[in-house]
Design a protein around this motif. Structure first.
Motif, mmCIF file in Angstrom:
data_model
loop_
_atom_site.group_PDB
_atom_site.id
_atom_site.type_symbol
_atom_site.label_atom_id
_atom_site.label_comp_id
_atom_site.label_asym_id
_atom_site.label_seq_id
_atom_site.Cartn_x
_atom_site.Cartn_y
_atom_site.Cartn_z
ATOM 1 N N UNK A 158 0.830 -1.209 0.000
ATOM 2 C CA UNK A 158 0.000 0.000 0.000
ATOM 3 C C UNK A 158 0.864 1.260 0.000
ATOM 4 N N UNK A 159 2.001 1.213 0.676
ATOM 5 C CA UNK A 159 2.886 2.384 0.677
ATOM 6 C C UNK A 159 3.487 2.600 -0.714
ATOM 7 N N UNK A 160 3.858 1.523 -1.360
ATOM 8 C CA UNK A 160 4.463 1.621 -2.691
ATOM 9 C C UNK A 160 3.469 2.214 -3.689
ATOM 10 N N UNK A 161 2.238 1.726 -3.657
ATOM 11 C CA UNK A 161 1.239 2.215 -4.600
ATOM 12 C C UNK A 161 0.853 3.660 -4.315
ATOM 13 N N UNK A 162 0.736 4.011 -3.035
ATOM 14 C CA UNK A 162 0.379 5.389 -2.685
ATOM 15 C C UNK A 162 1.496 6.355 -3.061
ATOM 16 N N UNK A 163 2.739 5.927 -2.902
ATOM 17 C CA UNK A 163 3.869 6.778 -3.274
ATOM 18 C C UNK A 163 3.886 7.017 -4.780
ATOM 19 N N UNK A 164 3.576 5.978 -5.573
ATOM 20 C CA UNK A 164 3.512 6.140 -7.032
ATOM 21 C C UNK A 164 2.484 7.201 -7.421
ATOM 22 N N UNK A 165 1.423 7.272 -6.641
ATOM 23 C CA UNK A 165 0.355 8.239 -6.928
ATOM 24 C C UNK A 165 0.587 9.574 -6.224
ATOM 25 N N UNK A 166 1.848 9.804 -5.764
ATOM 26 C CA UNK A 166 2.187 11.055 -5.061
ATOM 27 C C UNK A 166 1.259 11.298 -3.869
ATOM 28 N N UNK A 167 0.936 10.170 -3.203
ATOM 29 C CA UNK A 167 0.074 10.235 -2.013
ATOM 30 C C UNK A 167 -1.250 10.906 -2.336
ATOM 31 N N UNK A 168 -1.651 10.787 -3.611
ATOM 32 C CA UNK A 168 -2.934 11.308 -4.102
ATOM 33 C C UNK A 168 -3.063 12.811 -3.868
ATOM 34 N N UNK A 169 -1.922 13.492 -3.657
ATOM 35 C CA UNK A 169 -1.869 14.943 -3.436
ATOM 36 C C UNK A 169 -2.671 15.378 -2.213
ATOM 37 N N UNK A 170 -2.893 14.459 -1.293
ATOM 38 C CA UNK A 170 -3.601 14.807 -0.066
ATOM 39 C C UNK A 170 -2.848 15.828 0.785
ATOM 40 N N UNK A 171 -1.499 15.748 0.922
ATOM 41 C CA UNK A 171 -0.802 16.770 1.731
ATOM 42 C C UNK A 171 -1.000 18.193 1.190
ATOM 43 N N UNK A 172 -0.883 18.373 -0.137
ATOM 44 C CA UNK A 172 -1.062 19.717 -0.700
ATOM 45 C C UNK A 172 -2.489 20.216 -0.473
ATOM 46 N N UNK A 173 -3.464 19.320 -0.598
ATOM 47 C CA UNK A 173 -4.867 19.690 -0.394
ATOM 48 C C UNK A 173 -5.095 20.173 1.033
ATOM 49 N N UNK A 174 -4.596 19.425 2.006
ATOM 50 C CA UNK A 174 -4.838 19.770 3.412
ATOM 51 C C UNK A 174 -3.968 20.929 3.893
ATOM 52 N N UNK A 175 -2.863 21.208 3.208
ATOM 53 C CA UNK A 175 -2.021 22.340 3.607
ATOM 54 C C UNK A 175 -2.782 23.653 3.473
ATOM 55 N N UNK A 176 -3.652 23.758 2.484
ATOM 56 C CA UNK A 176 -4.444 24.980 2.310
ATOM 57 C C UNK A 176 -5.385 25.183 3.493
#
Length: 589
Positions: free
Chosen positions: A138-156
């Motif tokens: 699951x970590x490998x797949x999520x990393x490939x997807x750039x963690x689905x850009x969740x960090x950038x979304x929540x940073x706002x």
């Protein structure tokens, strides 16, 4: 009746302690010698000599007195403390076959070593192997997807919350991490408050200075009505199980309705029991849930440490601000900026070193007798890679008590490594990721969260010690004037909106601005060490000023957040138990 109960408890404590004292002395094989260490007292060992607050400092002091590996008896249990990265690698990594188990945690109802509920706390067994395989996937797949850009979304959302109510910075930083983790785990941010509470309660349950059952294990063998600590743990465990089940059920429903966002739980369900070889009904739910809990509070601690460091070492702050302005301009940091931002990475790495989030280290457990350089280490010993001491090796970290990100950026420091487009990284060569087979499974997502989170903080705000005349942090609602918006800018800063694709400056040429730092008197407590007492140590809430660096960036981040709100990207926290909690719900923390 109360006096009789107390006397019975006291008698049991003494009897158990005496038994351990008489039976715990290991026989030393011929030709070997026992490890040095404090002598302690009969029955209770060295317990009275270890302060409950910041006990890791005492263990580090003993390391200087007795050597980089020493033995310490704590209430009849054998503990070995390691203050050297080399020794930790020699034992915990090179001899991982016998050092990869975990010690028993008495305060948990289900055995942490074998129940296959708590992956980081499992011993080296089949449950650990299959869950680790799942975690890798699951970590490998999520990393490939750039963690689905969740960090950038929540940073706002994080920045807007800090603008509107900076006094609650502690809550906002923890919510930022919890929301990202919830999105990764289940595809939604609405369980964030519940996840934080699950993490807090479990942290109490597993910390030596937390639940009373860890100090007095016999309490866990008594009926619930006689042992409030056991009743508390039963409610905690039942609430945790039901929460994980509910989240799995929600994702199952969304998959059937073809509206499930990307998540670890979705991968677990779609992969099926056969692919992951889960052995009991709720194992997938626990495996995903524990990844959520593990990240919910641990990653927020270094972000809080960053704020603390900027208050007491302000001379370095302009370095990271200048880099962010040059690389990002008037947009927030994003993952593709990583190669061009060695200074930001150095700040993160130094925050982890200066104030390790787990200063005592995650303990290992020795399953058979061992020998190291002529010393005998008996089976059943709990091994502690003492992060506080390891991160203060003066040969590797000159002036180790000082927060100094330049140690990762200037060639004259032992920690410098090239190329700066890659180094420093958060975990490469760092002891923070653990040792041997117990390496942290979530290091990549932690790295991403901190890169985006701390980078966004420095992009928008200048952090400084509380100003009695302008106490923004104590405002219930911060009303930031035009004058205040500009006070955070350095007069000599040359911000550029140019989007650099490669590192175009040498950070070693940038000298830190000189600012005097008041030394703490020996009889005064270091204010940067006002930390929580649980296994994960974080700075207790403190007061500081947040000043917006550039007013136009406020409008940018608010507009982006409002656009996300209109698109339904930001969910409000959900209450899962209502007012009538019964046997489920939140316990006192």
């Amino acid at each position: 009746m109360a006096l009789i109960t107390f006397l019975v408890f006291a008698a049991i404590v003494v009897a158990v302690g005496l038994y351990k004292h008489l039976t715990s002395k290991p026989k030393i094989p011929k030709g070997l010698k026992p490890l040095p260490g404090p002598k302690g007292y009969p029955i209770i060992g060295s317990v009275p000599d270890v302060p409950e607050k910041n006990g890791f400092i005492k263990f580090a002091e003993w390391g200087k007195e007795y050597g980089p590996i020493y033995n310490c008896n704590l209430a009849g249990s054998n503990h070995v403390w390691i203050s050297s990265d080399k020794i930790a690698k020699d034992l915990l990594a090179k001899r991982a076959a016998i050092y990869s188990a975990r010690p028993h945690i008495p305060a948990l109802l289900d055995d942490n070593r074998t129940s296959a509920q708590y992956l980081p706390l499992l011993s080296n067994n089949d449950g650990w192997s299959r869950q680790r395989k799942f975690a890798n996937a699951i970590m490998r797949e999520a990393e490939k997807a750039n963690w689905h850009h969740y960090p950038e979304l929540e940073a706002k959302r994080l920045l807007v919350e800090l603008l509107d109510d900076p006094s609650q910075y502690n809550h906002h930083l923890e919510s930022f991490i919890a929301r990202i983790t919830c999105r990764l785990a289940w595809g939604h941010s609405e369980p964030s408050n519940e996840l934080k509470q699950r993490a807090r309660e479990l942290l109490i349950g597993v910390s030596p200075t937390g639940a009373l059952g860890n100090k007095l294990p016999f309490l866990m063998a008594m009926p619930d009505w006689m042992s409030p600590v056991k009743a508390w743990e039963r409610r905690r465990a039942a609430t945790e199980r039901r929460f994980f089940q509910m989240m799995e059920e929600q994702v199952e429903t969304e998959i059937k309705e073809k509206r499930a966002p990307p998540s670890w739980m979705r991968m677990a369900i779609e992969g099926g029991k056969e692919q992951w070889n889960f052995q009991y009904k709720d194992e997938g739910a626990y495996c995903v849930g524990m990844h959520g809990i593990a990240g919910a509070l641990t990653i927020a601690a270094p972000m809080q440490t960053f704020c603390l460091a900027m208050c007491y070492y302000p001379q370095y702050q302009h370095l990271v601000q200048e880099e962010i302005d040059r690389v990002c301009g008037d947009r927030m940091p994003q993952p593709s900026d990583r190669p061009n931002m060695p200074v930001l990475r150095a700040f993160i790495r130094e925050a982890l070193r200066w104030r390790p989030p787990v200063p005592t280290g995650i303990p290992h457990y020795l399953i058979q007798d061992d020998e190291y350089e002529g010393y005998h280490i008996p089976a059943g010993t709990t091994m502690h890679p003492l992060e506080w001491a390891i991160s203060r090796d003066p040969e590797l970290y000159p002036d180790p008590e000082e927060f100094n990100p330049l140690r990762w950026l200037k060639p004259e420091y032992p920690t410098y490594k090239e190329p700066l487009t890659e180094f420093p990284t958060m975990f490469t060569g760092s002891t923070q990721a653990g040792y041997g087979r117990r390496l942290c499974m979530g290091s990549q997502v932690a790295d991403e969260d901190m890169f985006i989170g701390i980078g966004s903080l420095a992009w928008l705000f200048h952090i400084s010690k509380e100003d009695a005349k302008r106490n923004i942090m104590m405002n219930e609602k911060a009303s930031i004037s035009e004058e205040e918006l500009n006070t955070g800018l350095d007069e000599d800063s040359d911000a550029s909106s140019e989007k650099s694709q490669e590192v175009k400056f040498d950070p070693t040429e940038v000298k830190a601005k000189k600012e005097s730092k008041k030394e703490v008197k020996k009889d005064e407590m270091d204010p940067t060490l006002d930390y929580s007492i649980l296994l994960i140590a974080k700075p207790l809430p403190f007061k500081f000023d947040l000043k917006v660096r550039k007013p136009e960036r406020v409008e940018i981040v608010r507009r982006q957040f409002e656009d996300g709100m209109e698109k339904g990207l930001y969910e409000s926290p959900k209450n899962y138990w209502g007012d009538n909690k019964g046997k489920l719900g939140w316990g006192k923390v």
